[in-house]
Each structure stands twice: as C-alpha cells, then as structure tokens.
Scaffold this motif. Structure first.
Motif, PDB file in Angstrom:
ATOM      1  N   VAL A  90      -4.259   7.618   1.883  1.00 56.02           N
ATOM      2  CA  VAL A  90      -5.687   7.350   2.004  1.00 56.02           C
ATOM      3  C   VAL A  90      -6.459   8.635   1.716  1.00 56.02           C
ATOM      4  CG1 VAL A  90      -7.556   6.764   3.582  1.00 56.02           C
ATOM      5  CG2 VAL A  90      -5.450   5.437   3.591  1.00 56.02           C
ATOM      6  N   TYR A 120     -10.551   9.441  21.484  1.00 55.83           N
ATOM      7  CA  TYR A 120     -11.325   8.294  21.009  1.00 55.83           C
ATOM      8  C   TYR A 120     -10.841   7.793  19.657  1.00 55.83           C
ATOM      9  CZ  TYR A 120     -14.436   9.417  24.832  1.00 55.83           C
ATOM     10  OH  TYR A 120     -14.943   9.652  26.085  1.00 55.83           O
ATOM     11  N   PRO A 121     -11.084   6.519  19.393  1.00 56.21           N
ATOM     12  CA  PRO A 121     -10.679   5.978  18.091  1.00 56.21           C
ATOM     13  C   PRO A 121     -11.534   6.564  16.969  1.00 56.21           C
ATOM     14  CG  PRO A 121     -11.949   4.345  19.337  1.00 56.21           C
ATOM     15  CD  PRO A 121     -11.711   5.500  20.260  1.00 56.21           C
ATOM     16  N   VAL A 122     -10.967   6.565  15.771  1.00 61.83           N
ATOM     17  CA  VAL A 122     -11.727   7.027  14.613  1.00 61.83           C
ATOM     18  C   VAL A 122     -12.609   5.896  14.114  1.00 61.83           C
ATOM     19  CG1 VAL A 122     -11.588   7.768  12.214  1.00 61.83           C
ATOM     20  CG2 VAL A 122     -10.077   8.765  13.920  1.00 61.83           C
ATOM     21  N   ILE A 123     -13.896   6.187  14.008  1.00 63.72           N
ATOM     22  CA  ILE A 123     -14.878   5.207  13.548  1.00 63.72           C
ATOM     23  C   ILE A 123     -15.589   5.815  12.348  1.00 63.72           C
ATOM     24  CG2 ILE A 123     -17.008   3.987  14.170  1.00 63.72           C
ATOM     25  CD1 ILE A 123     -15.950   4.045  17.110  1.00 63.72           C
ATOM     26  N   ILE A 124     -15.557   5.114  11.220  1.00 64.03           N
ATOM     27  CA  ILE A 124     -16.228   5.642  10.027  1.00 64.03           C
ATOM     28  C   ILE A 124     -17.234   4.622   9.497  1.00 64.03           C
ATOM     29  CG2 ILE A 124     -14.270   7.112   9.367  1.00 64.03           C
ATOM     30  CD1 ILE A 124     -13.610   5.059   7.174  1.00 64.03           C
ATOM     31  N   GLU A 136       0.865  -1.185   0.000  1.00 62.35           N
ATOM     32  CA  GLU A 136       0.000   0.000   0.000  1.00 62.35           C
ATOM     33  C   GLU A 136       0.896   1.226   0.000  1.00 62.35           C
ATOM     34  OE1 GLU A 136      -2.855  -0.871  -0.492  1.00 62.35           O
ATOM     35  OE2 GLU A 136      -2.739  -2.935   0.202  1.00 62.35           O
ATOM     36  N   SER A 143     -12.629  12.824  16.694  1.00 57.79           N
ATOM     37  CA  SER A 143     -13.646  11.800  16.557  1.00 57.79           C
ATOM     38  C   SER A 143     -14.545  11.795  17.779  1.00 57.79           C
ATOM     39  CB  SER A 143     -12.980  10.435  16.407  1.00 57.79           C
ATOM     40  OG  SER A 143     -13.955   9.447  16.232  1.00 57.79           O
ATOM     41  N   LYS A 151     -10.654  -5.732   7.090  1.00 57.60           N
ATOM     42  CA  LYS A 151      -9.754  -4.913   6.293  1.00 57.60           C
ATOM     43  C   LYS A 151     -10.587  -3.914   5.502  1.00 57.60           C
ATOM     44  CE  LYS A 151      -5.502  -4.870   3.987  1.00 57.60           C
ATOM     45  NZ  LYS A 151      -4.238  -5.549   3.765  1.00 57.60           N
ATOM     46  N   ASP A 185      -5.106   0.622  12.041  1.00 58.10           N
ATOM     47  CA  ASP A 185      -3.748   0.426  11.549  1.00 58.10           C
ATOM     48  C   ASP A 185      -3.492   1.337  10.361  1.00 58.10           C
ATOM     49  OD1 ASP A 185      -1.263  -0.711  11.513  1.00 58.10           O
ATOM     50  OD2 ASP A 185      -2.043  -2.735  11.728  1.00 58.10           O
ATOM     51  N   HIS A 186      -3.164   2.596  10.684  1.00 56.84           N
ATOM     52  CA  HIS A 186      -3.140   3.622   9.651  1.00 56.84           C
ATOM     53  C   HIS A 186      -2.134   3.342   8.555  1.00 56.84           C
ATOM     54  CE1 HIS A 186       0.193   4.767  12.200  1.00 56.84           C
ATOM     55  NE2 HIS A 186       0.658   5.477  11.194  1.00 56.84           N
ATOM     56  N   ILE A 200     -17.698  -3.164  13.409  1.00 53.73           N
ATOM     57  CA  ILE A 200     -18.577  -3.134  14.575  1.00 53.73           C
ATOM     58  C   ILE A 200     -19.974  -3.556  14.152  1.00 53.73           C
ATOM     59  CG2 ILE A 200     -19.510  -1.694  16.431  1.00 53.73           C
ATOM     60  CD1 ILE A 200     -17.148   0.240  15.916  1.00 53.73           C
ATOM     61  N   PHE A 207     -17.160  -7.313  17.557  1.00 51.86           N
ATOM     62  CA  PHE A 207     -16.036  -6.627  16.915  1.00 51.86           C
ATOM     63  C   PHE A 207     -15.290  -7.676  16.106  1.00 51.86           C
ATOM     64  CE2 PHE A 207     -17.096  -3.896  20.426  1.00 51.86           C
ATOM     65  CZ  PHE A 207     -16.941  -2.625  19.888  1.00 51.86           C
ATOM     66  N   TYR A 215      -3.761   0.864   5.395  1.00 46.84           N
ATOM     67  CA  TYR A 215      -5.015   1.094   4.682  1.00 46.84           C
ATOM     68  C   TYR A 215      -4.773   0.862   3.211  1.00 46.84           C
ATOM     69  CZ  TYR A 215      -6.309   3.487   8.983  1.00 46.84           C
ATOM     70  OH  TYR A 215      -6.561   3.795  10.280  1.00 46.84           O
ATOM     71  N   GLU A 216      -5.583  -0.002   2.636  1.00 42.67           N
ATOM     72  CA  GLU A 216      -5.501  -0.158   1.189  1.00 42.67           C
ATOM     73  C   GLU A 216      -6.161   1.041   0.550  1.00 42.67           C
ATOM     74  OE1 GLU A 216      -6.587  -3.624  -0.775  1.00 42.67           O
ATOM     75  OE2 GLU A 216      -5.550  -4.930   0.620  1.00 42.67           O
ATOM     76  N   PHE A 236     -10.090   1.507   0.763  1.00 42.04           N
ATOM     77  CA  PHE A 236     -10.544   2.862   0.420  1.00 42.04           C
ATOM     78  C   PHE A 236     -10.554   2.974  -1.097  1.00 42.04           C
ATOM     79  CE2 PHE A 236     -10.572   4.815   4.594  1.00 42.04           C
ATOM     80  CZ  PHE A 236      -9.838   3.901   5.339  1.00 42.04           C
ATOM     81  N   ASN A 273     -18.121   7.284  18.531  1.00 41.12           N
ATOM     82  CA  ASN A 273     -19.149   7.038  17.531  1.00 41.12           C
ATOM     83  C   ASN A 273     -19.627   5.584  17.596  1.00 41.12           C
ATOM     84  OD1 ASN A 273     -20.628   7.308  15.218  1.00 41.12           O
ATOM     85  ND2 ASN A 273     -18.902   7.796  13.890  1.00 41.12           N
ATOM     86  N   LYS A 295     -20.271   0.315  10.818  1.00 41.39           N
ATOM     87  CA  LYS A 295     -19.164   1.147  11.280  1.00 41.39           C
ATOM     88  C   LYS A 295     -17.888   0.314  11.362  1.00 41.39           C
ATOM     89  CE  LYS A 295     -22.095   4.211  13.998  1.00 41.39           C
ATOM     90  NZ  LYS A 295     -22.108   5.282  12.986  1.00 41.39           N
TER      91      LYS A 295
END
Lengths: 419, 419
Positions: free
Chosen positions: A334, B332-336, A330, A415, B357, B409-410, B389, B353, B413-414, B360, A418, B404
């Motif tokens: 992103v 807090y963790p980023v949740i998208i 990768e 964030s 993977k 693991d930044h 989630i 949980f 990210y593919e 993007f 969420n 979500k």
C-alpha cells in the motif's frame, strides 16, 4: 580486474518482472481456526437461507398488520399479549384478531403475525399495549432468505481469509476449508565479517542482524522462515547451502554478497546453479544491486547486506512474491500520498527509499524521516513505519511537498483519535 | 415493563473513557525471537560503537590522502597495491608512500590509510591503479562510533518491537529483552438461539459466528483468546461464567445480551458482579447498546450480538484497550480521509459505521460500501477492509464526498503498484 557492468532497471519494472514469473502453491485443507490470513481455494456456498426463518430484528411485539389499520394519536388500538418468545425458541400459538406475541430480537415470527411493533412504539398497560400508528404487512420483519439463499456463492475463491470470512464459514457450519498453501522461506546471511548471537566478536566482525530482521518480517506476515548457517565468503559453501535451501523451501533469501566486490559470490552462485537472473541492478538507493533470480519453482532473492537496502528489498520484492505464491489477489504494497515534514535537499539519479514515520493526523498524513544522515541505519528501521519514496530527479524535496510513502508496519502507525 | 433509559454518549468520548481506566500489564523477559509485536519495557543501549572500527563503505582501495594531492585528468597518480582485505579480516600492513590496499565493503581501514578510492574512481593497470582526483582526509571512510557510541540509548522503553527492533537487538548481541506482557481475552457468546459448529441446527437456531470472528480478530493481532461455552439466556449461568472468565483473563468479551430485551442479562450481570459500567449506550449505528465495564484489573466488553456491531465494537473499544494493556504508545485505530465511490443518502441521528473496502489508487483512496442494504451482514464484513465513518446529520452523503475510514484489515488493502 574489470568491474562487471550491470543495467539498472526501474523499480516498478523490477517488481513486475518478479510477479510475472511467480506461480501460486498447491491447495490444501485446513480446519477453519487455522485458516486465518490464508487465501480461499474454493468458492464458499451458503448452506441455508439467511435469515433461516422470518424473524424479528427488534425487541417488541409481533402483530397482524390488519389489526393496526386506523391507529393514530387520537385512536390508539389495544393489543392483548398471548405469548412470549425469546430468541432460540418458537411459539406454537397462532395470532388471532387483536392479539400479539411479545418477541425478542432474533426470534421467529409466530403464525398469524406479519409485522413487529418495537417496544418504543407502544404504551404498555395491564391488558397488553396500545399503538398509535398503523403498520404495513412485513414491517420490521427480517424475511427468510432476504440476505442470501441456500447454495448462493457468498465468498469467492481467491479471497483473503479475514475474521469476517471466519465468521461466514462458522455461520454456515464449515469446519474445514480449502486454502492455497503458503510458501516457506530460507534465510542465508553471507559475509565473513558476520557472527551469530552467541559467538565472540573478533576484530573486524559484526553481528548478523539482517537474518533475524528478515525472519521477523516473515513471522510478521505469518510465514514460516528457517535460518541457515551464516556463510563465509566461500563460493563452494555458498552453492551447497543455496541448493540445500532450494530443495527445502520455495523462497531463498540471501543477504550480502550480491555486489561486485571480490568476495561477492552470489552472481557466481546463480550461474553455478543455473538460475535465471531477472535483474541484478535496480534504479533505487539504497539497494541498487538487489538481485532476483529463479529456477523451477524456487525464487531467489539476493538482498543487499546493507540493512536498509535489505529491508527495502524484502518489502518491494519478497513480500509481493510471498503474497502471489499464496494466491493473494492483493500482492502489492500500500502506497499513499503524504506530506513531507522535513526538507530532503539531496538530488539523486535513482529513486530513494528513506525510512520514515507516518503520522496520521486530522490534517492529513505527515512523514518524517526516521533517521538522519549519519544515524544508525538499523535504528532508523526500528523507528520507521514506512518507506518514503523520493523519485529520481535533479532537485531535492522540500518540507510541505506531497510525496508517496509505502506503508510497512501497520501496528506502529501513529494516529490521533481522528473521530 | 418499562424500557430502561440509557444516555448515549459520543463515540470518541466512549473510547476515551475506556482508555483512561486501562493500565498496562506486568513486565516479563522474553527471548528476542519471541518478542515481535510486544512493547519494550526497558531502554536498549548500544553495547559497542557503530561502526565498531573505521571501515570502508565501498569496494575500492584504501590510500593515504596525502598521496593523492595534485591528481587530475592530466596528472594521474599511480598507486601500488600491497594487500587485499575482505570484510571480516584485518590487514597487518601499514601503508607507506604511494601504496594502497585493495579493500571490500565493511572491511577495517588498514594502518596508514585515511581515505578510500572507489573502484569506479580508478583505472587499474599492471602496477596497481591510477586516480585522476585528489582525496580528502577521511573521504569514503565510515568512522568508528559515527552512527552511535557504546552505552548510547538507541531504543526507548515503550517502543513496539518490529523487525527493525529485532535487528537492533541482534546487532548488539542481546538474546533476551524485557517486554510488557500482553493481555489475554475470554470470549463468551450469549443467546439461546446460538449453537456451536458441531451441534444440530434446530428450528429458531443460528450458528455462533461472533465467537469465531472475535477469536480470529484477537489472533490477527497476536493475542491469545479462549472461547468459553455458549451461554443460554440464563442469568445465574451468565454470572458464573463471566466471573470464571474474569479470574482467568484480563479482558472478557461477551457477545449479545446487552440490549434491553427480556433476556438481555448482561446489565444484570454487571450489577451482580459489582462492575463499574463506563457506558451502556453510544451515539453510533450499529451497536448503540455496546457496553464497557470494569472491575479491578478486568475490562468487560458487552458487544452487540449483531455481527456488524460486534465487529465495530471490537475495533473501536477492545483493540485500543488491548494496545494500551500491552503498553503500546499508539493505541488508536488509523483513520484516513477517502473518497466515497457511492451515494449514501440516508440521514442518521447517530454516527454510522459502514463496512467498506478502501482502494488505494494513484488518484487517491476510494471507498465502496462492501454490502448493500439487505445483503448478508457477515459477508459484508468478510468483504471489508475498513469502516466508513459517516457522522450524524440531517443529510446523507454523496458519491465524491470525502469521508473518514477506519482501516481494519491491513492484509487486504487493494493497491495499485503506485510507483
């Protein structure tokens, strides 16, 4: 004196031109605790079956399923407990009719048993326990080799070594691992106006901030960067220092001196050292004069002296190059869709990259520009966690428009919780 | 022996209970090059105006705008070039009628000039150059102090020190900066079945992988972690080692021993040391027995011995605690939102949980589970870059559903080159 003519190419093409010529580095062997964030240079094989033995996935009692047949609410079947196994030990007993062994999660299934009754499924009494349902052969047993078998390839060459990979390597008893070496970076700030952190600030001077910024961008992705002496606008000095840096590092980043001004010597440096210039003008703002060149295994990034452009140039061109040199699969940044939280009315013939802050909310990702027009450009970088991408066009962008954002700073994503 | 009854609480409430009791650490002073990813413990002031002097933002010619009035395509006005200024130097000359100074980007505006003509706006000739438009007073000049003024607060206390902050500090000549100290972490793996990397693997043994995994999760966010000796299932030994770890570190993470099995001693350890248990059951799978306790300034994380649950527990509870201890504003963790690429039919009374993977793509973010049902759990962690989630409910989830994902693991990210 005529202004040199340059042909601007699209950003995407520019990135692809760079990535195309980048080769990965050599392989070396590292202790696994030093291998985090490197790329695997070998397939990793299981050194034993997982599970290693038939084991209990729960706390409960190991039984022979035949003994449970016919159990129901009106016909509870009684078991006698003949042994007790914790994880890490094995039981010597063999279960016979009506017998059971108290067993903890992870412990090996004793001889004669073929099912596990969870505590919640039992009623304990002085003689042992009763159950009110029958169990199938193999019920609640984690079988030897059901997750993977000895010699299975569990991780492929090319994989990023994250904490999960470290756990896999530890599981199979590997103490060393082959990885691709990471490139090292030389940083050379150019410009007669620049002074270092300890030097006096004479009239017309500013302090070098691009150098420390690039150094920390490298450090943030665990790449070793060496800062060379600031170069005055002097062609011979620039050539010498760039050649020295090329002999000592894979990647040479210069900041400044890349435009078409009278003291912008980088184009002449590339010529003098015989580097192949991949492009020297990109359809983007800021940073249209960003230049990338290569010679043999060295890649040279001529980033703009403008801090915003310097930052964008690193994110767009240098970081993917570093990723590819270390053999990452990768390599690209992103980029996600997000909603503009402010108008951006100014049209632009080139793609604009604007420092912005992404807010991850329950309603979606919102973007605000992190600096207004005349605010300090470096402060805007400090307040950003992404680059808002506004493609070229004849109109501007309005609040509420969906645009793309290139994420840069994973630690400062705002964030909500969420969940 | 009765099974201890525990009351499961929602994940969000569990996280909030922890964050509520966490206090930030002391302040210390670091050289700026060591401060990356710490949190500013002081406001940062500008030590001079930016720009420091009226300067040219372009390569061109400094003129007096009065001399340009009336210029147009049919009435080009001629200027005579009387000096040449590069960045970092100042000119002693004062511009008089019809005169100009050749000026490079970043150089100070000479006396008598109040506008800059860009090269592209001129036609050069032997006497100097001509222009075909009039210029306004101040046109193409970056004025002293227009970006910020001396003593302006440019960065606020509480800000994460990213590469942009490093650049701001460098700009203003700061060599040291006050930051909040980072917490340190002790890691104690418990379980009689566990052996270290060099020990022989006897029947019933498995190698400790949670310890190295947690250590690398800490290292990945630049947190110092110390691994203690693996603890057998022995209450006294566990109490002693946990107390030692508490005296040496802020955060103590244990793995295993937290359930209700006969050798799960952690609940007894918390009792023995007088720790306050915030919760010992969470409405999530895996990892429902995850326990968090505190005593004085120490926070104790009783993570499950199950690798997936251990990993989830760190991401959900420990990482936000580390962030808050170092005084980060974003804890807090980023949740998208993302789109499931596979069915997940199994309903569950607790939030699940699942290691996944995220890809993007130009069409959105797609999620695939990184391990199937019986595949190796640790390999699934290695192949993941997020946690999918799936809220509790009576039905499962289908391919194409929007769900979500918590990004973990930044670096892996593919991403397509989504430009």
């Amino acid at each position: 004196m005529a202004v040199e003519m340059r042909t601007p190419i699209p950003v995407k093409e520019a990135i692809e031109r760079v990535i195309k010529i980048v080769k990965h580095k050599e392989v070396s062997t590292l202790p696994i605790e030093q291998s985090l964030n490197s790329i695997l240079a070998e397939d990793v094989k299981a050194t034993y079956d997982i599970p290693r033995f038939d084991k209990s996935p729960y706390d409960g009692f190991a039984i022979n399923s035949k003994d449970s047949q016919g159990a129901n609410g009106n016909n509870r079947i009684q078991f006698k407990v003949i042994d007790h196994i914790g994880a890490g030990t094995a039981s010597d007993v063999t279960i016979k009719n009506g017998e059971a062994v108290r067993i903890m999660t992870g412990a090996p299934i004793p001889n004669g048993a073929d099912a596990v009754v969870m505590f919640e499924q039992t009623t304990e009494n002085e003689k042992g326990f009763t159950i009110r349902k029958s169990f199938k052969q193999g019920e609640n047993i984690a079988f030897k080799g059901e997750e993977c078998k000895e010699n299975d390839i569990v991780l492929n060459k090319g994989k990023l070594i994250n904490s999960g990979v470290i756990a896999v390597l530890a599981t199979f008893g590997y103490q060393n691992v082959k990885v691709y070496q990471k490139p090292t970076v030389a940083i050379i700030a150019t410009g007669s106006e620049l002074v270092g952190p300890n030097e006096p600030l004479e009239p017309g001077n500013i302090r070098n901030s691009n150098g420390p910024m690039i150094e920390s961008l490298c450090r943030g992705i665990n790449i070793e960067a060496t800062t060379y002496q600031i170069q005055e606008d002097n062609l011979k000095g620039c050539i010498d220092i760039v050649e020295k840096a090329m002999s000592e590092h894979d990647i040479v980043i210069t900041t400044g001196g890349v435009s078409v001004g009278d003291f912008d010597y980088l184009p002449k440096v590339y010529e003098a050292i015989g580097a192949n210039v991949l492009f020297n003008k990109v359809q983007m703002r800021p940073g249209s004069v960003t230049t990338v060149a290569y010679k043999d295994h060295n890649i040279l990034f001529g980033l703009s002296g403008n801090p915003s452009a310097c930052y964008s140039g690193f994110q767009l061109f240098t970081k993917p190059t570093i990723q590819k040199m270390m053999a990452a699969q990768e390599v690209y940044p992103v980029i996600i869709d997000a909603i503009l939280a402010e108008d951006f009315k100014k049209a632009n013939p080139f793609t604009r990259f604007i420092r912005g802050k992404a807010h991850f909310t329950n309603e979606g990702v919102y973007l605000e520009p992190s600096g207004s027009n005349k605010s300090n450009a470096i402060v805007a970088i400090a307040n950003s966690n992404g680059m808002i991408i506004l493609p070229s066009g004849t109109r501007g962008y309005a609040k509420g428009d969906t645009v793309k954002v290139l994420l840069t700073d994973h630690l400062s994503y705002e964030s909500e919780l969420n969940l």
